[in-house]
Design a protein around this motif. Structure first.
Motif, PDB file in Angstrom:
ATOM      1  N   SER A   1       0.962  -1.264   0.051  1.00  0.00           N
ATOM      2  CA  SER A   1      -0.033   0.047   0.183  1.00  0.00           C
ATOM      3  C   SER A   1       1.071   1.276  -0.159  1.00  0.00           C
ATOM      4  O   SER A   1       2.018   1.263   0.593  1.00  0.00           O
ATOM      5  N   THR A   2       0.631   2.414  -0.619  1.00  0.00           N
ATOM      6  CA  THR A   2       1.244   3.473  -0.672  1.00  0.00           C
ATOM      7  C   THR A   2       0.223   4.934  -0.240  1.00  0.00           C
ATOM      8  O   THR A   2      -0.811   4.597  -0.719  1.00  0.00           O
ATOM      9  N   ASP A   3       0.899   5.700   0.111  1.00  0.00           N
ATOM     10  CA  ASP A   3      -0.031   6.801   0.660  1.00  0.00           C
ATOM     11  C   ASP A   3       0.966   7.985   0.521  1.00  0.00           C
ATOM     12  O   ASP A   3       1.976   7.713   0.907  1.00  0.00           O
ATOM     13  N   SER A   4       0.442   9.201   0.498  1.00  0.00           N
ATOM     14  CA  SER A   4       1.185  10.584   0.646  1.00  0.00           C
ATOM     15  C   SER A   4       0.233  11.339   1.642  1.00  0.00           C
ATOM     16  O   SER A   4      -0.961  11.238   1.616  1.00  0.00           O
ATOM     17  N   PHE A   5       1.110  12.106   2.437  1.00  0.00           N
ATOM     18  CA  PHE A   5       0.683  12.921   3.569  1.00  0.00           C
ATOM     19  C   PHE A   5       0.845  14.302   3.486  1.00  0.00           C
ATOM     20  O   PHE A   5       2.164  14.777   3.130  1.00  0.00           O
ATOM     21  N   VAL A   6      -0.106  15.165   3.442  1.00  0.00           N
ATOM     22  CA  VAL A   6       0.077  16.615   3.305  1.00  0.00           C
ATOM     23  C   VAL A   6      -0.654  17.328   4.384  1.00  0.00           C
ATOM     24  O   VAL A   6      -0.925  18.573   4.092  1.00  0.00           O
ATOM     25  N   VAL A   7      -0.789  16.852   5.412  1.00  0.00           N
ATOM     26  CA  VAL A   7      -1.559  17.422   6.663  1.00  0.00           C
ATOM     27  C   VAL A   7      -1.043  18.832   6.798  1.00  0.00           C
ATOM     28  O   VAL A   7       0.160  19.137   7.020  1.00  0.00           O
ATOM     29  N   SER A   8      -1.979  19.729   7.107  1.00  0.00           N
ATOM     30  CA  SER A   8      -1.559  21.088   7.493  1.00  0.00           C
ATOM     31  C   SER A   8      -2.417  21.422   8.898  1.00  0.00           C
ATOM     32  O   SER A   8      -3.681  21.329   8.947  1.00  0.00           O
ATOM     33  N   PRO A   9      -2.144  21.752  10.097  1.00  0.00           N
ATOM     34  CA  PRO A   9      -0.507  21.817  10.328  1.00  0.00           C
ATOM     35  C   PRO A   9       0.149  20.470  10.308  1.00  0.00           C
ATOM     36  O   PRO A   9      -0.329  19.544  10.692  1.00  0.00           O
ATOM     37  N   ILE A  10       1.790  20.798  10.169  1.00  0.00           N
ATOM     38  CA  ILE A  10       2.474  19.460  10.354  1.00  0.00           C
ATOM     39  C   ILE A  10       2.720  18.990  11.826  1.00  0.00           C
ATOM     40  O   ILE A  10       2.862  18.004  11.880  1.00  0.00           O
ATOM     41  N   PHE A  11       2.473  19.913  12.823  1.00  0.00           N
ATOM     42  CA  PHE A  11       2.285  19.334  13.939  1.00  0.00           C
ATOM     43  C   PHE A  11       1.241  19.812  14.473  1.00  0.00           C
ATOM     44  O   PHE A  11       0.411  20.895  14.489  1.00  0.00           O
ATOM     45  N   PHE A  12       0.360  18.946  15.238  1.00  0.00           N
ATOM     46  CA  PHE A  12      -0.999  19.128  15.891  1.00  0.00           C
ATOM     47  C   PHE A  12      -1.130  18.317  17.229  1.00  0.00           C
ATOM     48  O   PHE A  12      -0.308  17.651  17.593  1.00  0.00           O
ATOM     49  N   ARG A  13      -2.022  18.708  17.863  1.00  0.00           N
ATOM     50  CA  ARG A  13      -2.469  17.925  19.122  1.00  0.00           C
ATOM     51  C   ARG A  13      -2.491  16.525  18.914  1.00  0.00           C
ATOM     52  O   ARG A  13      -3.278  15.914  18.242  1.00  0.00           O
ATOM     53  N   GLY A  14      -1.728  15.652  19.650  1.00  0.00           N
ATOM     54  CA  GLY A  14      -1.685  14.144  19.471  1.00  0.00           C
ATOM     55  C   GLY A  14      -0.830  13.630  18.292  1.00  0.00           C
ATOM     56  O   GLY A  14      -0.799  12.476  18.494  1.00  0.00           O
ATOM     57  N   GLY A  15       0.038  14.505  17.752  1.00  0.00           N
ATOM     58  CA  GLY A  15       0.896  13.800  16.723  1.00  0.00           C
ATOM     59  C   GLY A  15       1.420  14.759  15.897  1.00  0.00           C
ATOM     60  O   GLY A  15       1.385  16.002  16.022  1.00  0.00           O
ATOM     61  N   ASN A  16       2.170  14.297  14.865  1.00  0.00           N
ATOM     62  CA  ASN A  16       2.718  15.245  13.794  1.00  0.00           C
ATOM     63  C   ASN A  16       2.716  14.490  12.380  1.00  0.00           C
ATOM     64  O   ASN A  16       2.353  13.020  12.439  1.00  0.00           O
ATOM     65  N   ILE A  17       2.972  15.067  11.041  1.00  0.00           N
ATOM     66  CA  ILE A  17       2.939  14.267   9.854  1.00  0.00           C
ATOM     67  C   ILE A  17       3.718  13.218  10.022  1.00  0.00           C
ATOM     68  O   ILE A  17       3.372  12.234   9.058  1.00  0.00           O
ATOM     69  N   GLY A  18       4.811  13.018  10.644  1.00  0.00           N
ATOM     70  CA  GLY A  18       5.598  11.808  10.738  1.00  0.00           C
ATOM     71  C   GLY A  18       5.096  10.561  11.168  1.00  0.00           C
ATOM     72  O   GLY A  18       5.034   9.850  10.249  1.00  0.00           O
ATOM     73  N   GLU A  19       4.711  10.591  12.345  1.00  0.00           N
ATOM     74  CA  GLU A  19       3.928   9.638  12.971  1.00  0.00           C
ATOM     75  C   GLU A  19       2.575   9.284  12.135  1.00  0.00           C
ATOM     76  O   GLU A  19       2.516   7.945  12.045  1.00  0.00           O
ATOM     77  N   LEU A  20       2.178  10.002  11.625  1.00  0.00           N
ATOM     78  CA  LEU A  20       0.666   9.879  10.844  1.00  0.00           C
ATOM     79  C   LEU A  20       1.069   9.313   9.582  1.00  0.00           C
ATOM     80  O   LEU A  20       0.440   8.133   9.210  1.00  0.00           O
ATOM     81  N   ALA A  21       2.239   9.429   8.850  1.00  0.00           N
ATOM     82  CA  ALA A  21       2.695   8.947   7.768  1.00  0.00           C
ATOM     83  C   ALA A  21       2.936   7.343   7.868  1.00  0.00           C
ATOM     84  O   ALA A  21       2.452   6.507   7.166  1.00  0.00           O
ATOM     85  N   VAL A  22       3.586   7.041   9.121  1.00  0.00           N
ATOM     86  CA  VAL A  22       3.686   5.570   9.537  1.00  0.00           C
ATOM     87  C   VAL A  22       2.401   4.926   9.901  1.00  0.00           C
ATOM     88  O   VAL A  22       2.046   3.980   9.147  1.00  0.00           O
ATOM     89  N   HIS A  23       1.724   5.535  10.746  1.00  0.00           N
ATOM     90  CA  HIS A  23       0.419   4.848  11.004  1.00  0.00           C
ATOM     91  C   HIS A  23      -0.555   4.845   9.887  1.00  0.00           C
ATOM     92  O   HIS A  23      -1.096   3.693   9.819  1.00  0.00           O
ATOM     93  N   GLY A  24      -0.624   5.611   9.003  1.00  0.00           N
ATOM     94  CA  GLY A  24      -1.459   5.634   7.813  1.00  0.00           C
ATOM     95  C   GLY A  24      -1.225   4.473   7.120  1.00  0.00           C
ATOM     96  O   GLY A  24      -2.133   3.632   6.568  1.00  0.00           O
ATOM     97  N   THR A  25       0.175   4.208   6.688  1.00  0.00           N
ATOM     98  CA  THR A  25       0.487   3.057   5.674  1.00  0.00           C
ATOM     99  C   THR A  25       0.434   1.911   6.472  1.00  0.00           C
ATOM    100  O   THR A  25      -0.022   0.783   5.743  1.00  0.00           O
ATOM    101  N   VAL A  26       0.873   1.743   7.583  1.00  0.00           N
ATOM    102  CA  VAL A  26       0.708   0.416   8.476  1.00  0.00           C
ATOM    103  C   VAL A  26      -0.402   0.152   8.538  1.00  0.00           C
ATOM    104  O   VAL A  26      -0.978  -1.067   8.512  1.00  0.00           O
ATOM    105  N   ASN A  27      -1.395   1.004   8.810  1.00  0.00           N
ATOM    106  CA  ASN A  27      -2.969   0.373   8.991  1.00  0.00           C
ATOM    107  C   ASN A  27      -3.395   0.011   7.591  1.00  0.00           C
ATOM    108  O   ASN A  27      -4.516  -0.747   7.731  1.00  0.00           O
ATOM    109  N   ASP A  28      -3.221   0.695   6.347  1.00  0.00           N
ATOM    110  CA  ASP A  28      -3.731   0.214   5.345  1.00  0.00           C
ATOM    111  C   ASP A  28      -3.307  -0.981   4.924  1.00  0.00           C
ATOM    112  O   ASP A  28      -4.127  -1.738   4.182  1.00  0.00           O
ATOM    113  N   VAL A  29      -2.280  -1.502   5.066  1.00  0.00           N
ATOM    114  CA  VAL A  29      -1.587  -2.754   5.036  1.00  0.00           C
ATOM    115  C   VAL A  29      -2.381  -3.773   5.823  1.00  0.00           C
ATOM    116  O   VAL A  29      -2.728  -4.872   5.481  1.00  0.00           O
TER     117      VAL A  29
END
Length: 341
Positions: free
Chosen positions: A57-85
């Motif tokens: 599975s592949t995914d792109s992450f463009v979330v704004s803002p890149i830092f938010f309460r509870g996370g940031n774009i980095g961990e979101l990218a890992v979680h999003g793709t791990v979860n898709d698989v």
């Protein structure tokens, strides 16, 4: 004698040139953070051990803002793709990681994001094995975009497919809905509520692994209700299976502060994005046991049964409201909240 210079305070265009500064950025931050034998080969790709069918599975992450309460774009990218698989019934093992960085991004921000990726990858049990870095001119991007591709193997007890969904199946969610979308919106718009709303971003692959290991074929379908929310997932299931879905409003788990924020802003939580829960369509006769198991799991303690698959109104989702009425739940039309993931 050559000595490595100190990294500048912000990312420069030359960091994407493929030359010395690119190598310094990779050596000092990326390769140092994600040390493993596959990445250390420093090829344009990676040779990894896989046998038989592969889940990808592949995914792109463009979330704004890149830092938010509870996370940031980095961990979101890992979680999003791990979860898709995982939603495919796969066991994620490897990730590719590509950055598109806007010139001027503070190096300290990049370091925080890379560190969060490392923590999320370790918690998910996956390795970063290859990737890419590009830098665009200031004003031509928005701080940082991330692309990840996940590779894994099918779970030996998984049979996740739309064709297995049948009348009598129950619809389970692993936790409260709408937290991620409301966290992003409140951060973006500077909204303040009585209590701080945090994103639910997390990895779900261990929960899926345990569900399949214990219940196998009783787990008919898995989906993560990201963009489009629970409404989007249930609408897809109804349309693709040509069966009906009945949802019960009173059974939806939702944190009070999230519910209040949705009400204030006129948003239906059914349509708000999630990044840390899953929807599971499970065999009706095993639903109670599966739900009990989920509630005993660290990633499913607030799980709930919210509906069922029915023969009536094929292709449509019907909500039984808290006041006793019924309404058709349509999929989201247009973009409710852009740049959510």
């Amino acid at each position: 004698m050559y000595s490595k210079p100190k990294l500048p305070d912000s990312i420069q265009l030359a960091h994407g040139s493929g030359g010395l500064m690119t190598r310094e950025l990779l050596d000092e931050i990326v390769f140092t953070t994600f040390q493993n034998p596959y990445l250390e080969q420093k090829h344009d790709g990676a040779i990894v051990p896989l046998e038989g069918p592969v889940v990808i599975s592949t995914d792109s992450f463009v979330v704004s803002p890149i830092f938010f309460r509870g996370g940031n774009i980095g961990e979101l990218a890992v979680h999003g793709t791990v979860n898709d698989v995982a939603m495919c019934g796969g066991i994620p093992k490897f990730l590719s990681l590509s950055f598109i960085i806007e010139e001027g991004l503070p190096t300290s921000d990049f370091l925080k994001i890379v560190h969060s990726i490392k923590v999320a990858a370790d918690a998910s049990g996956v390795q970063i094995v290859t990737g890419d870095t590009k830098v665009v001119e200031s004003g031509k991007g928005d701080k940082i975009f991330i692309n990840t591709t996940g590779i894994g193997s099918p779970h030996p007890k998984g049979r996740i497919a739309m064709e297995h969904v049948t009348v009598g199946d129950q619809v389970l969610v692993s936790g409260p809905i709408a937290a991620h979308g409301m966290a992003i919106l409140s951060e973006r718009e500077g909204l303040e509520f009585e209590s701080e709303i945090q994103s639910d971003t997390t990895n779900l692959n261990h929960l899926v692994d345990d569900l399949l290991q214990n219940f196998g074929p009783a787990i008919h379908l898995l989906r993560d209700p990201t963009r489009g929310g629970v409404s989007g997932v249930c609408s897809e299931i109804a349309q693709d299976s040509d069966l009906g879905v009945v949802l019960r409003e009173t059974d939806f788990p939702i944190d009070p502060q999230v519910s209040a924020a949705c009400e204030i802003l006129g948003l239906d939580p059914l349509y708000v994005a999630n990044e840390g829960i899953l929807c599971a369509i499970v065999d009706g006769k095993d639903a109670s046991e599966i739900l009990s198991f989920m509630k005993g799991h660290a990633k499913g303690s607030k799980a709930a049964c919210i509906g069922a698959i029915v023969e009536e109104h094929p292709g449509k989702v019907v909500m039984e409201s808290s006041i006793g009425g019924k309404r058709i739940v349509t999929p989201l039309i247009g973009e409710q909240l852009p740049r959510i993931c």
